[in-house]
Enzyme design. Structure first.
Site, PDB file in Angstrom:
ATOM      1  N   LYS A   1       0.767  -1.272   0.029  1.00 33.91           N
ATOM      2  CA  LYS A   1      -0.013   0.211   0.006  1.00 33.91           C
ATOM      3  C   LYS A   1       0.856   1.076   0.016  1.00 33.91           C
ATOM      4  O   LYS A   1       1.975   1.170   0.234  1.00 33.91           O
ATOM      5  CB  LYS A   1      -1.004  -0.066   1.181  1.00 33.91           C
ATOM      6  CG  LYS A   1      -0.089   0.006   2.690  1.00 33.91           C
ATOM      7  CD  LYS A   1      -1.089  -0.043   3.627  1.00 33.91           C
ATOM      8  CE  LYS A   1      -0.245  -0.242   5.199  1.00 33.91           C
ATOM      9  NZ  LYS A   1      -1.174  -0.222   6.082  1.00 33.91           N
TER      10      LYS A   1
ATOM     11  N   TYR B   1      18.132  29.704   7.340  1.00 35.05           N
ATOM     12  CA  TYR B   1      16.866  30.189   7.586  1.00 35.05           C
ATOM     13  C   TYR B   1      16.684  30.289   9.274  1.00 35.05           C
ATOM     14  O   TYR B   1      17.075  29.308   9.874  1.00 35.05           O
ATOM     15  CB  TYR B   1      15.708  29.587   7.126  1.00 35.05           C
ATOM     16  CG  TYR B   1      15.568  29.716   5.843  1.00 35.05           C
ATOM     17  CD1 TYR B   1      15.348  31.212   5.100  1.00 35.05           C
ATOM     18  CD2 TYR B   1      15.391  28.778   4.701  1.00 35.05           C
ATOM     19  CE1 TYR B   1      15.128  31.172   3.749  1.00 35.05           C
ATOM     20  CE2 TYR B   1      15.286  28.935   3.367  1.00 35.05           C
ATOM     21  CZ  TYR B   1      14.964  30.233   2.836  1.00 35.05           C
ATOM     22  OH  TYR B   1      14.912  30.251   1.496  1.00 35.05           O
TER      23      TYR B   1
END
Length: 364
Positions: free
Chosen positions: A39, A260
């Site tokens: 899956k 950042y």
């Protein structure tokens, strides 16, 4: 210094590692049939790759009919089990025609089966009757399950009793024994019914519960189902290696900030490597201190915040021969995806499943 001619994040997928891990399942549960869980695009590894590598499995397991359709479209004729079952009557009819076996976990699904038994039974398909043994996610309560089993057997269906552990990764969790006892009680009452309850962790934990089918998932892909036992200790091999390259080097003085948010400040002169990899590729942004990458077998700690396309690593203590163009392993043998996941306060499953399509896939 090596020339960089293009941005080259990549996902290397090992056919032999996937086949090795399936062999481990077979050795752990030699008397059981194996349903390989594929899956979520084979846990992010690519469904076509997984189907080709896992041809020796007894069956495949998916979440829903859309995933089963994709398997059939790729030419695979092996049995498929829909773990969430079908979501409407039309899907039940399609599953019957396409020979998908269905998990039934609510009365409405039982009613669809009873209304349309012929094609399902003609194709010798079994209904997987899901017990809610204590996880309280999907499944019928014990009294409801006994009623449904009686109805379905009276209509001529063959059944498999199934459940799912909530805490198989914590073997001594008290709910495990409660779930096991509930399951065994139902199995006894239903007499000579086939059974399946073992996911990856349960395959290792409880050999006596392997029964007719085992359902390996994460262990197939070489990650650990446990937080405190490595995949290597379980004799599992990583199927996926996430890699890129150094594309720049900065020489930064002490007291300078990186990335950042200026969340990291250097405490010494630092040789900083910039890697072409970021959360736009699927590498996690919210990493805690201690995460690292591997370059030529050397561990290079991450510094500062991961950005969309780039991340920074500390090369200061690594050999000076490490330079632009060198290959960088983000996860694979070392570091493992489980280790990176721990530094992201999650599990390896999530990191594997949420990779983007930007990194190139390479199968070997």
């Amino acid at each position: 210094m090596n020339a960089i001619t293009k941005r080259q994040p990549r996902v290397e997928l090992s056919t032999s590692a996937l086949q090795h891990n399936l062999k481990c399942v077979r050795e752990l549960a030699p008397q059981s049939k194996t349903i390989c869980m594929v899956k979520a695009d084979a846990y992010g590894h690519g469904i076509e790759f997984a189907l080709n590598a896992l041809q020796d499995t007894d069956a495949f397991g998916v979440a829903c009919i859309e995933e089963a359709r994709q398997i059939r479209q790729l030419g695979c004729s092996q049995p498929i089990t829909l773990i969430e079952g079908v979501f409407n009557e039309a899907e039940w009819l399609e599953a019957s025609q396409q020979q998908f076996e269905c998990v039934v976990h609510q009365q409405q699904q039982v009613d669809w089966a009873l209304a349309h038994p012929q094609i399902y039974q003609q194709n010798n398909l079994k209904i997987w009757l899901k017990l809610n043994s204590g996880m309280n996610r999907l499944g019928l309560q014990p009294d409801e399950l006994l009623k449904a089993a009686h109805q379905l057997r009276a209509a001529g269906f063959e059944l498999v009793l199934t459940m799912h552990f909530a805490n198989a990764d914590v073997p001594d969790h008290p709910l495990n024994q409660q779930q096991i006892q509930t399951f065994l009680n139902l199995k006894q009452q239903l007499e000579s019914i086939e059974a399946s309850c073992c996911n990856s962790a349960a395959i290792f934990n409880w050999p006596e519960l392997h029964f007719d089918y085992v359902r390996p998932g994460i262990m197939l892909y070489g990650a650990s189902p446990y937080s405190d036992i490595s995949a290597a200790k379980l004799n599992l091999r990583p199927v996926m290696h996430l890699k890129s390259n150094l594309i720049a080097i900065q020489h930064v003085k002490a007291g300078q900030v990186i990335g950042y948010g200026s969340r990291f400040t250097t405490t010494r002169p630092t040789r900083l490597g910039i890697v072409a990899m970021g959360y736009g590729d699927g590498y996690p942004r919210a990493l805690t201190h201690g995460a690292y990458v591997s370059i030529h077998g050397h561990e290079a700690p991450l510094l500062g915040r991961v950005s969309m396309d780039l991340l920074a690593v500390d090369l200061t203590d690594l050999p000076s021969t490490i330079n632009i163009g060198n290959e960088v392993t983000l996860w694979g043998d070392n570091p493992s995806v489980d280790l990176i996941a721990q530094h992201n306060n999650t599990i390896g499953y999530e990191l594997l499943c949420r990779l983007t399509n930007r990194p190139k896939r390479i199968i070997f």
